[in-house]
Design an enzyme around this catalytic site. Structure first.
Site, PDB file in Angstrom:
ATOM      1  CG  ASP A 263      -1.957   1.110   1.142  1.00 52.41           C
ATOM      2  OD1 ASP A 263      -2.990   0.879   0.494  1.00 52.41           O
ATOM      3  OD2 ASP A 263      -1.730   2.188   1.719  1.00 52.41           O
ATOM      4  CD  GLU A 307      -4.593   4.013  -1.778  1.00 51.09           C
ATOM      5  OE1 GLU A 307      -4.943   4.285  -0.615  1.00 51.09           O
ATOM      6  OE2 GLU A 307      -5.350   4.123  -2.758  1.00 51.09           O
TER       7      GLU A 307
END
Length: 422
Positions: A263, A307
């Site tokens: 992440d 993301e």
């Protein structure tokens, strides 16, 4: 970490072929080969009965004609039936739902070509050792051989050169016999047979060109369906498909499978501060950083959403997966992508969660009273919990968790030791 090929390798090959269409042949693609072998195996009964009926008609004509070499004719017919049965049974062994490596597909295709070539050779031999002197039988014989060429055309999906060779093997012997042993009408029939062979070869070339164009479009569409448009790596849809396949393989072979969840830290702030265009460029850089580390053919790198990225590592231990995750983290950090609203350090960083499992099924359990079953969701959840812990502990770090902590215990059914009163 051991290396092996799988469907992600096929995905990479699709991309490289689309980039190099001018210098590479589409017939080398495992996906195309898989599709053509599937077609041949599913329609094997058509080729089988077509050859048997044509051979039976030829034998019947020669028998009615009063052929003196009936033993040779029956031996030829027996060989034709036998090889067709062998090819049909071989085709039935191919299971389209099962995963095959490119090498296995090539081997299967080559063996199928061998059987098809043997059948074509038998048809060609019939035009030499079973040549009839009757013009009507000769004309029917040529018609049957032309049908044999048409029946052989599906092999052009495996090899165009092999098809050209089979056209020659089938039609050349009877053409030569008609030229050398016949007169007038037979010479005309020989010329017609030669022209027919040329026309069939030209038709096969046109069909091959059409197949190439269709397969190019198919590959492009599959690539678009499996590729994330921003980062140009595999998307979540492709990851979900490969994850199921690799999980089943690992369970079958008793191998370990690892997963990295990655992440981008404070990415929403990055988008708000620098704009979505810069955000896309940031994701592209990070995707390339991940691919630079996960370079095995079996490693599946995908954008999982927003993301978040994932790396699926078949046949990889937790320790090795953790080492690779740390390399990914450092690689992103070394890019020094400015992040004016990302806290300290003011660069883009990533947090990573790592987990590892050895899949099994209830039938694999050796315990008599209870079975420890590992499910795919356990690996995903464990990697997600590890990612959450790495972010909670300050970000820009790697955390790991074994999915064994979440194993579901299935109690064995109670033994039937109950007694019943009379």
């Amino acid at each position: 970490m051991p290396r092996r090929g799988n469907s992600m390798q096929q995905h990479n090959e699709m991309i490289s072929m689309n980039k190099k269409k001018a210098s590479s042949s589409l017939h080398t693609s495992p996906l195309i080969l898989l599709g053509q072998i599937t077609f041949l195996s599913r329609h094997g009964s058509i080729w089988f009965w077509g050859n048997i009926l044509a051979a039976s008609l030829f034998v019947l004509l020669r028998w009615v004609e009063g052929n003196e070499s009936m033993a040779l004719l029956l031996a030829w017919f027996g060989a034709m039936v036998g090889i067709n049965i062998v090819r049909w049974l071989f085709g039935q062994r191919f299971l389209p739902s099962q995963h095959y490596s490119p090498e296995e597909l090539q081997e299967f295709g080559q063996r199928y070509l061998i059987y098809s070539t043997l059948i074509s050779t038998l048809w060609g031999v019939s035009g030499f050792i079973l040549f009839s002197q009757e013009p009507l039988v000769q004309a029917v014989h040529v018609t049957l051989l032309a049908g044999a060429v048409i029946a052989a055309m599906p092999v052009l999906a495996l090899s165009t050169l092999a098809l050209y060779m089979q056209i020659g093997v089938i039609l050349l012997p009877i053409t030569l016999d008609l030229f050398l042993l016949g007169h007038g009408t037979q010479h005309s029939l020989a010329l017609a047979t030669a022209l027919l062979g040329i026309l069939l070869a030209m038709a096969s070339r046109a069909i091959t060109s059409l197949l190439n164009d269709l397969h190019a479009v198919q590959i492009q569409m599959q690539e678009q369906a499996h590729t994330d448009p921003v980062t140009q790596i595999a998307n979540r849809r492709f990851f979900d498909t490969i994850f199921k396949t690799e999980w089943r393989r690992a369970a079958r072979e008793g191998k370990t499978i690892s997963l990295l969840m990655i992440d981008v830290d404070h990415f929403k702030r990055y988008n708000d501060r620098h704009g979505h265009h810069a955000g896309d460029q940031c994701l592209q850089i990070i995707a390339q950083c991940i691919k630079a580390v996960a370079r095995r053919a079996s490693d599946v790198v995908a954008r999982h959403g927003g993301e978040e990225f994932v790396i699926l590592l078949p046949d990889t231990s937790l320790e090795n997966a953790f080492t690779l995750a740390e390399r990914v983290r450092k690689n992103v950090e070394e890019q020094r992508i400015p992040h004016s609203d990302g806290g300290i350090p003011r660069i883009v960083t990533v947090s990573i969660g790592v987990s590892s499992c050895t899949p099994n099924t209830p039938r694999d359990a050796t315990a008599l009273e209870e079975a420890a079953v590992v499910y795919p969701a356990m690996l995903l959840n464990a990697a997600d919990r590890a990612l959450y812990r790495s972010k909670r502990n300050g970000r820009n770090q790697v955390a790991r968790e074994s999915c064994g902590d979440g194993i579901i215990q299935l109690s064995a059914p109670p033994s039937a030791a109950t007694t019943h009163a009379a």
